[in-house]
Structures are given as structure tokens and as C-alpha cells.
Enzyme design. Structure first.
Site, PDB file in Angstrom:
ATOM      1  N   TYR B 151      31.125  -4.961  29.803  1.00  0.00           N
ATOM      2  CA  TYR B 151      30.983  -5.536  28.454  1.00  0.00           C
ATOM      3  C   TYR B 151      32.240  -5.236  27.646  1.00  0.00           C
ATOM      4  CZ  TYR B 151      29.607  -0.706  27.377  1.00  0.00           C
ATOM      5  OH  TYR B 151      29.568   0.660  27.267  1.00  0.00           O
ATOM      6  N   MET B 153      34.027  -4.590  23.885  1.00  0.00           N
ATOM      7  CA  MET B 153      33.591  -3.994  22.608  1.00  0.00           C
ATOM      8  C   MET B 153      34.780  -3.830  21.656  1.00  0.00           C
ATOM      9  SD  MET B 153      33.252   0.041  23.168  1.00  0.00           S
ATOM     10  CE  MET B 153      33.532   0.095  21.396  1.00  0.00           C
ATOM     11  N   LYS B 155      35.804  -1.759  17.663  1.00  0.00           N
ATOM     12  CA  LYS B 155      35.362  -0.824  16.627  1.00  0.00           C
ATOM     13  C   LYS B 155      35.177  -1.614  15.333  1.00  0.00           C
ATOM     14  CE  LYS B 155      35.154   3.102  18.812  1.00  0.00           C
ATOM     15  NZ  LYS B 155      33.786   3.597  19.123  1.00  0.00           N
ATOM     16  N   HIS B 178      31.150  11.442  21.475  1.00  0.00           N
ATOM     17  CA  HIS B 178      30.875  10.342  22.403  1.00  0.00           C
ATOM     18  C   HIS B 178      31.126  10.813  23.847  1.00  0.00           C
ATOM     19  CE1 HIS B 178      29.940   6.105  22.494  1.00  0.00           C
ATOM     20  NE2 HIS B 178      30.949   5.843  23.290  1.00  0.00           N
ATOM     21  N   GLN B 191      33.112   5.449  34.689  1.00  0.00           N
ATOM     22  CA  GLN B 191      33.458   4.392  33.731  1.00  0.00           C
ATOM     23  C   GLN B 191      34.961   4.160  33.660  1.00  0.00           C
ATOM     24  OE1 GLN B 191      32.062   5.401  29.808  1.00  0.00           O
ATOM     25  NE2 GLN B 191      33.642   6.917  29.474  1.00  0.00           N
ATOM     26  N   SER B 229      29.158   4.844  18.286  1.00  0.00           N
ATOM     27  CA  SER B 229      28.582   3.521  18.596  1.00  0.00           C
ATOM     28  C   SER B 229      27.670   3.018  17.494  1.00  0.00           C
ATOM     29  CB  SER B 229      27.753   3.571  19.894  1.00  0.00           C
ATOM     30  OG  SER B 229      28.575   3.693  21.014  1.00  0.00           O
TER      31      SER B 229
END
Lengths: 255, 255, 255, 255, 255
Positions: B151, B153, B155, B178, B191, B229
Site C-alpha cells: 500500500y 501512504m 503523512k 511506531h 517490511q 498513523s
């Protein structure tokens, strides 16, 4: 950081929407139409019988309006089984007269909002009623001959109304109030909630079943006044239709 | 003006999504299908072997739902090598039965939020463990036979919650929290974070790998409660699938 | 009412994005492919030589990902010349294997934020250095063999952060800070800013050139922390690619 | 409840955008091309001559970029006449090489913001100058050989900046300031404002004409600083082009 | 939790929009055109005569602009009857020259905002005038030869202006003010309000009829200043057209 609720997962879910290519259907010779119906019925019956996996459930629904004509819902123990089911459809002659305008991938889920007992104790000690309730949520039946409404949703992360900024207790209380509205519809509405976090574009997929579409309208409308929805719900597109037995596919296509 | 973090870049990344044109596939004579599979397998094997560059990595994944059927991920030292890989695909007979519904262009990155030492000292003095950690982020391996979630993303730059208005220290602290969530998933989730600032429509592309899709759901859901997030993350579409060896392409296409 | 800055316009700009119809390309007989390449090269060389107007500049770039394959940029003294260039492309055999997924129309601009002297004095008295700087902005060169990033942007008119509600002095100060970041990239990045107010869907089109794509990422990322962007910038889609000489078109199409 | 302004309506308006299907155009035999041009010219000339109604006006414009190639604007006394004009186009051989990517339906309007006298007195007593001004707005001429910009817009109904929450007096004052900017462009810009409330997706369609596209940019940019736009304007897509005589259609299609 | 209003439902509604495929229409031989018109007229006449159900109403409208060419509205006692009507259309030769770009599914509704008496007393004791008024809303007539405007809408759930956070009394008062505006248009405008909660993407579909399209513009514009709309209304796309008798279908298609 606020605590995420504990969760347990059940079956993975594919909502596989299909549009009939009516031009192709009208233009196909009778022999091809018959083959499309035959292979379509076989595909749907085999999948409703879960001939492809140890457990699960499948069903086919007609869908109203331009967004789709058919919805095939598959529940299976693995994502792999869903992938196979999706690709097997493409091997049928029915696929030649359909397109796939949209779809949704999720997994059934129960969370700590619903039951502390389930997560905190020894699962062998759990009350039978609760166990059946939880298992019904993780491995749901699909009711026969009923209307269906599907929509994806997320919890708002607005600059003022931010679900993920609330404490666990605040969220649990809001979910509990939300559940109270649901209980008023016991016997009228069956709902399946499945998480799509990390899998698809919203956070959950909601599937509602009822023998009267007005009940569907009523529960969604009433819940919209509940704070969990009014301040924190964000909704995607809505789809409405009705389950039919695979053997009616030919009649469906013939109008 | 708040300070931007220092960054180092590694490999450039192309997430190349492909949809099977199932009508073309069904209608193709057996000889053409075989050619599509043969040239597809050769393309994928050559690219997984990085036969086209000094270093890098490639892999192919099945994808669930209507948004795509295949995801080919390429890591390469230059944008030029990605451009070549993308165009080479179009020269194969497999391309004749696929379309490219979407894609994502980015570059792997480590930033000053992750490690002060890396940016501030003499890189030759860096601890071996840290060096390997950083190099693993800049030149990542792609794990075999695992589920993938991708995905994009950004900020948030909201009128109240504006990431880019925060001081470096505030951002570093949020990123550190995080990271703590990420550490709980060590061994379960791998990741890859790659920046697409100036290259594509969001600011980063996130690729998660795991041998259990429920871990993917769990980490994304848990991180959603983390302030980095919950208040500052904005997410694009999510894609989920599973890696397969190129030699399984024929079986994949046959359902 | 806050004052609009004074502006001077230079060349009109068309960013003409093209996707290769790879199915048509693969299926075309060798003779047609050759014709497509020949007519494409002639079109591109003639336009790079500005054979169609008194002055201007054109260039062709490869583009990564699904959004486009080629970007042809034209700078010309009039909108009419751009319209002709766009339609002439459609007369070539290359057009038969391309589609036009998107485009952008704008005009190069200098504003009172950049230079008071330019607008307030007698232009004949202007310092030669400033004159060259301004003319380079109004009638830009396109650097050879460099990476390109294009994106449209607007200034935010939010309910709290509203660029157009700020006084001229506030805006000029923000633009000046923004310019300071730009100056750090002197020699690394060349940028062309063109207004699309009244012409296209955002307010400006930004085109960045560099011999290293990491510089492009770095400048866009660093500027995002600058208040003129962090509170007031709204960005459209980003495209990244690399200039190539027209004579390489055949090699590009052959992968 | 704040008062809505009084309004008077004039001609209904259809902005009918068309894209050339360049592949079809290139592939058509010369005889078909000629027929497309002939029937296209006849259609456009008949409609510019308003051969289909008692009164009205029509014109054709080239359009830059991928969003459209042609814009045909029709002003007619009734919606029915617009419907006929739209369908008549489809009966021409020109239609076979075009598609209709977008359109806009509206009606010219004057409102109580513009003139109290018009609405409050006996219309027979109205000053001739004002009458001509109003009638020019309700039944506008389309200038020859000029550039055009079209965009739809609405007034913001934000949670803080809400046009429809303002009193009539506040709105009238804002509209008056907006009009002052317009007056600076007298002789440079001609504008047609038409309401699409209840008819199309924004609330108004704005059409600007000028012999210099830089004037179009300048007026839209300057007005953006005016509070009626900066706080209350919401804009759709922008289209820019130039009027040409129907007899130039063949030359336009030949590049 | 604020109370949801009580509601009663009447007929289910399908707004079935169709675009003419003008290329197919122009290319069809005369015999096929005639068949398309004949089967189209028969379909429309049978449905206007409600030959397929015990009760209901249907009508066909021309639509302006690119979003659709025809709108067929069906009111029927069940969703099943709407599904059949939608599929029956696809069996006609007219369907071969149309596509279905959009649609809307809803159910007519009266709510406790409109009438306490209806919901609170014994329905047999209800005043005849009120009964007719309510029944006219639940089982509406479609006026002949009138203009139509259709648009979907929802109530805002903003962070400040949140309809679903208001008390029943506040909402009832706002709806009452809204109704006052409607009463000014008695005799000029007939409106049908139908709920799509749980069925389609907005919460209601609004259909307005009038013999003058300017009345449609006026009522929508005037209502926009009413607080129920200005602060709480969110609108989808608008469609405008005019009813015609099925026997005019051939003339419509011939331009």
C-alpha cells in the site's frame, strides 16, 4: 498509544462481483449460452457444496443496478482457497459473458470489544452459548433465499473525531451501544463483519442478510444515529441483491 | 522551517501490477497459451536471477480481487533498469494476455529517524550489526513463498494535524514509537519502506511480507492506533497476494 | 482584498503524455513498426528543432509505470502552436500505437514574488544577470539526458490555511523561504514553473530536471517541510522519467 | 433562513465537448473523411446560423490537451432545442470519428446581486443601458476568433466558510467586490455566467472569452484573491481552446 | 443516542440510466434499427402499463449531456420486480444499442418528520386528506410531458455540522423549515423522495418534476439557503431531462 483490541480470525472472505456482458450474451449462439449456464451452475453448485476445501461456504446473489449483476461470496479457511475459487471462475464458459467490476477481500473477526471472556480465559472453559455465538461469527452460515446488502467501511481518523485516538474503554462503550441497536434486529437481520485491514481499501466489509429489504434500510438508518457511526463511521459503496439457487442461473440470464 | 531528516537511498523499486485478460486467455489457441507461459516463465526467471543488472531482486506474486492478478516487484540500482524491465515484459507473449492496471515507483530509503549513527559518524566506523540492518533496508531480500501486502501512504498535512509542521524531535519520537510496534512483529513480518516523493502519487510505498496473512492484518491494525498513523497517516489502496515460483505460472493461469 | 502579484508570461507549455498500445505494437507487421518509428523520429526531431515556430523548445522523455510511457514537452510562443503540435502528432504512424492518457496546459511565468525590480523599473535598465535569469525562466532550455519529474500543484484555500487570504507580504516571505531551499540545489536541479490558472485543473505545473533522481526526491521532500508547501501546497499526480534523443525511439519500443 | 437572490433566466446552454477518435480518422478512407468534414461543416454552419430555432447562438472551438478536442457551445431558448442539437450531431458522419467525453448543461442568469433595479421596478421603466447590459447577459453573443476558457464552479458550504449561511447583504457585498475585479478587464474579457443548479454537477458554468489567453489567466488569478473566490469558490476542471470558423474543420482534422 | 425517525415504505424505485451507443445505432442496418425501436417501444409501453406487476408506475425520459441519453424510472412493490424490469430490458433489441452508465436503487418513504399523526394514531382514524397525501408519497404518479431532475443526496456527518448528532426535535424543526420552501412551489413542482440507505451510495434519491425547468433550478437554489441543505446537505450528480411517450422513441433516436 491506545490499545488495539485483541482479535481472533475465522474464514477469509471474497466478495466477487460480476457484471453480465449483455451484448455478448445476446449475441452468443444458443449452444454457447447453454454451455455458459451449465458450467456456471456446476461452478456455483460445487462451490456452495465446498467441494474445493475442508470447510467454508459460498453463495450467489443477483445485484440491482449498474454496479454489478451477480455477487458470488466465498468463505474459506485460507486466502489461497479464495484465489483458486476466483481463478476457477475464469475457466468457465460463464466467465466469457461476465466482467469483474469490483471485489472485496477480508477475514471474519471477533474482537475484544465483543467478548472479554473469549480472549481472557481458557477457551475450553468458555460457555457453550458464547462459543457457538463466536463460532457463528467466525464461520458464518449464509441464509437461503434472502436479500443481501454489502458495504465496506472504516473508522474515521478526522482531525477532531478520531476513532484511533480514543481509549479502549471509550471505543468499547461505543461498540456496546452499537451492539444494542443490532440486538433489536435479532431474528430480522443476520450480519457478517470481516476485517480488511491490510487486505483491501476500507477497514471492514459488512454483509447484511434479511428476508425483507426494508429491515436492511431500517437497521443501517437507525445505526447511523448511533455515535459509533454518526461520528466515526465512513462508508464506501452499497450493493443490494438477493440470493438465488445456482439452478436458477439460466432463468436469471433469460430475464 | 522544521528540518527534513537526512536520508540515504538504496535500490529503486517498481511494483508492476498486471491483470490477466481472461477472455484473451480462454480464446487463445493452446500453442499461444504455451508460448505465453514459456516466455512469461523465462522473463520472470531471468529477472529473479537479476540477469539484467549487477545487483537487485525481483519476484512475482498472485494478487486477490479485481484490482490485479499478478504483481511483479523489481528492485534495481537505477531507474533505467526498472524502465527496461517494464518494457521487456511487453515484448513477451505473456504481455498479450495481460494489462497493467496500476504500478508504483519508489526508492528504498533509510532516514535520520532510524539511526543517528549512520548519518553522523564515519560510515567505516559503523557497527557491523547496524550496517547489516541498514543494508538490509536499502537492498532488501524478498522472502520465498510468503504473503505480501502493498500500500502507498503519505503523512497528513491537515489544517490541525500537519506532520510537516512538527519539529524534527517530535517526528523522531513518533517514528520511534511506531518502530516499537514493528519490533513486536520481528520474525513474523518483514517490511520494505521506499520513498516515492517526486516519483509517484503518495510519499511512500510499504511492502509487508509474512507467512500468515493474519499477521499482516494484525500489524497494520495495531499500528493504526499509534499516533504516527492515527493522526498523521493517509493510506492509498491495499493489495494482497502471495509469492509463487515462476515455474508455477502455467498452473496459476489454468486456475 | 489581498493583492495578486504582478506576473509576466513567456512560452506556453504542453505536457503531452502518451501510452504505448503494446498489443497494437506487438501485432503490427514489421513494415508498420518501422513506419511508426520513422514518422515518430521525424516528428520528434522536427519539433526539437522547432521547425514549426520562430522559437521554443521540445523534448521527449520515457516515463515509468502505468500512467504513461512517453512524455513529449513543447514550449511555444502561442497556444495555437501547441494545438498544432498536438494534432500533428496524431497524423503520424506512431500515433496509431499510442493513446493520450493525460496532458497539461500552462504558460511559463515570473511573478512579483521573484523580483520587484523586474516589474517596478524600466525593463531596459535591468541588470543583465537578472534579465538572463528571468528570460531563462520564461524561455527555458530543456537539459539533455536528464531525469524529469512533473507534477501539477495548487495553493490551498482551506478554512484555516488559505493562501489567497494572506497579505502580499506574507506570501512574498513564504515564497522567499521556499526559494532559499531551491538555492541549495543550484547546479543539481533545474526547475520550470508554469501557471495553468484558467487553463488546466491545478494552478501550476512544475517540471524538475536532474542528472540524479535522488536529487529530485530530496528537493521535493525538503521543500515539503517548508511552510509554503507544508501548510499551503496541494499536489496532483507525479510522473518520473528520463529524456532520450529521438533517434533512440526504436530502441525504446523494442524494450 | 437567508434570502436567495431573485433571478431571471435567459437562454439554456449546452457545452458539448467532443474528442476526435484519431485512430478512426486515420483509418477512414478518403471518401469517409470527406463526408465527415462535409456533414460536420454543414451541422456547425446551420447551428451557428441558428437554423433550428427562433433565436440563440452556437460556435465551435478547438480544445487543448487530452480532455477534449472540440467544444461546441449552443445557446437556445429551451432545453428541448439543446437536446435536439445534441442528438442531431450524432446523425452526422463527423460523429463517427468523435466521442463525447464530457458536457455541461446550464441556463444564463442575472440575479439580484447584479441589479436591484431590474427586479424591483417596472421593467418597462428600466434604463436602456441597463436593459442592454442585462439582455447581453441573458442572450449573449459569442465573439469571433477568440480564446475560450470554460470551468464549472460552486459556492463553498464548508463548516466554517459557508456561502449559503451568509446574509443577502454579505453576499451582495462580496459579489460587488468580485464585480469590481471584472470591471478592470472590460474590453479584454467577455464572460458568460450560467446557472446549473438542479441541472448539472456544479452550481454555475463560467465561459470566458479573450483575444489573449494571458488575460484569461490574469483575471482568474486576480479573482482568486477576492474573498468571494478565495473563501467561497470551488472550481471544477478547466478547459482552454480557441474559436474557429466551421469551414476550417477539415484543416483542423488534418493537423 | 438521538432517535431515528419512524418511517413507512412504499414502492421500491429503480432509476435506470442508459446511453445510446450512437456508433452502433448509425452502423445498424435499417431492419435492426426498426427492431430496436419496436422492441423498445413494446418494453416501455408494457412497463408504463405495469403489465409485469400488481401495481407500480414506469416512465421514460430523455436526458441532456454526456452522462446518459435515456432514463427509465420504475416504481414497483418489490425489489424483485425491479430486478426483473432491469433484466428484461437487456433482452430487447434496443439494449444492443445502449449501455447502462449509472443507476440508482431506493424505496419511497414517509417519516415521522412529515407527520406525527400517521405514525402515532390508529391508521384507520387518519384524516382522508392526510392519507391521500401520504399515499401519494409512497405510491407516486409520474406526471406526463414534464421536465425531470434527479439527484442523490446524503445528510452531512461533518466534524462540526453533523446531522446525525442533532436531537430529533432539532432535525424535525429543520425539516419543517425545509418543507415550507417546498410549499411555495405547490403546483409548480412535484417531488418524490426515496431512501437508499443500505441500498445505494447516497442516503436518498430526489426526483423533481415540473413543466418549466426554471422552476427546478429555482427550488433547488432556494432550498440551498435553507439550513437543512446549507449546513447538512451533500449532493451527488444531477441529471436533467424530459418525459416522452414511448411511441416517440424512434423520433428520439433519429435526432
Amino acid at each position: 498509544m491506545p490499545n488495539a483490541p485483541q482479535t481472533d480470525e475465522g474464514w477469509y472472505v471474497l466478495h466477487d462481483f460480476r457484471s453480465i456482458d449483455w451484448d455478448a450474451w445476446r449475441d452468443a449462439p444458443e449452444r454457447e449460452r447453454q454451455l455458459a449456464v451449465d458450467e456456471g451452475v456446476t461452478y456455483l453448485e460445487d462451490h456452495e457444496a465446498v467441494a474445493d476445501a475442508d470447510e467454508g461456504a459460498s453463495a450467489v446473489f443477483s445485484v440491482l443496478g449498474h454496479k454489478a449483476d451477480l455477487l458470488v461470496v466465498h468463505f474459506r479457511p485460507t486466502l489461497d482457497a479464495l484465489s483458486t475459487a476466483e481463478r476457477r471462475f475464469e475457466q468457465t464458459a460463464l466467465a466469457a459473458v461476465t466482467e469483474q467490476p469490483t471485489s472485496y477481500v477480508s477475514v471474519t473477526e471477533v474482537s475484544g470489544y465483543v467478548s472479554d471472556d473469549w480472549f481472557e480465559g481458557n477457551k475450553d472453559d468458555i460457555d457453550t452459548g458464547l462459543r457457538r455465538y463466536i463460532e457463528g461469527k467466525l464461520k458464518p452460515d449464509i441464509p437461503d433465499d434472502e436479500y443481501v446488502s454489502f458495504y465496506p467501511m472504516s473508522k474515521r481518523r478526522g482531525e477532531q473525531d478520531n476513532w484511533y485516538d480514543l481509549s479502549f474503554e471509550e471505543r468499547a462503550e461505543l461498540m456496546s451501544g452499537h451492539g444494542e441497536v443490532g440486538k433489536e434486529y435479532a431474528g430480522k437481520i443476520k450480519q457478517v463483519i470481516a476485517s480488511s485491514v491490510g487486505f483491501d481499501d476500507h477497514e471492514w466489509g459488512v454483509t447484511l442478510f434479511s428476508d425483507d429489504p426494508a429491515h436492511i434500510k431500517d437497521i443501517v438508518y437507525e445505526m447511523r444515529f448511533d455515535e459509533a457511526s454518526s461520528r466515526y463511521g465512513e462508508f464506501g459503496d452499497f450493493y443490494v441483491g438477493r440470493r438465488f439457487p445456482p439452478s436458477d442461473l439460466g432463468a436469471y440470464l433469460d430475464g
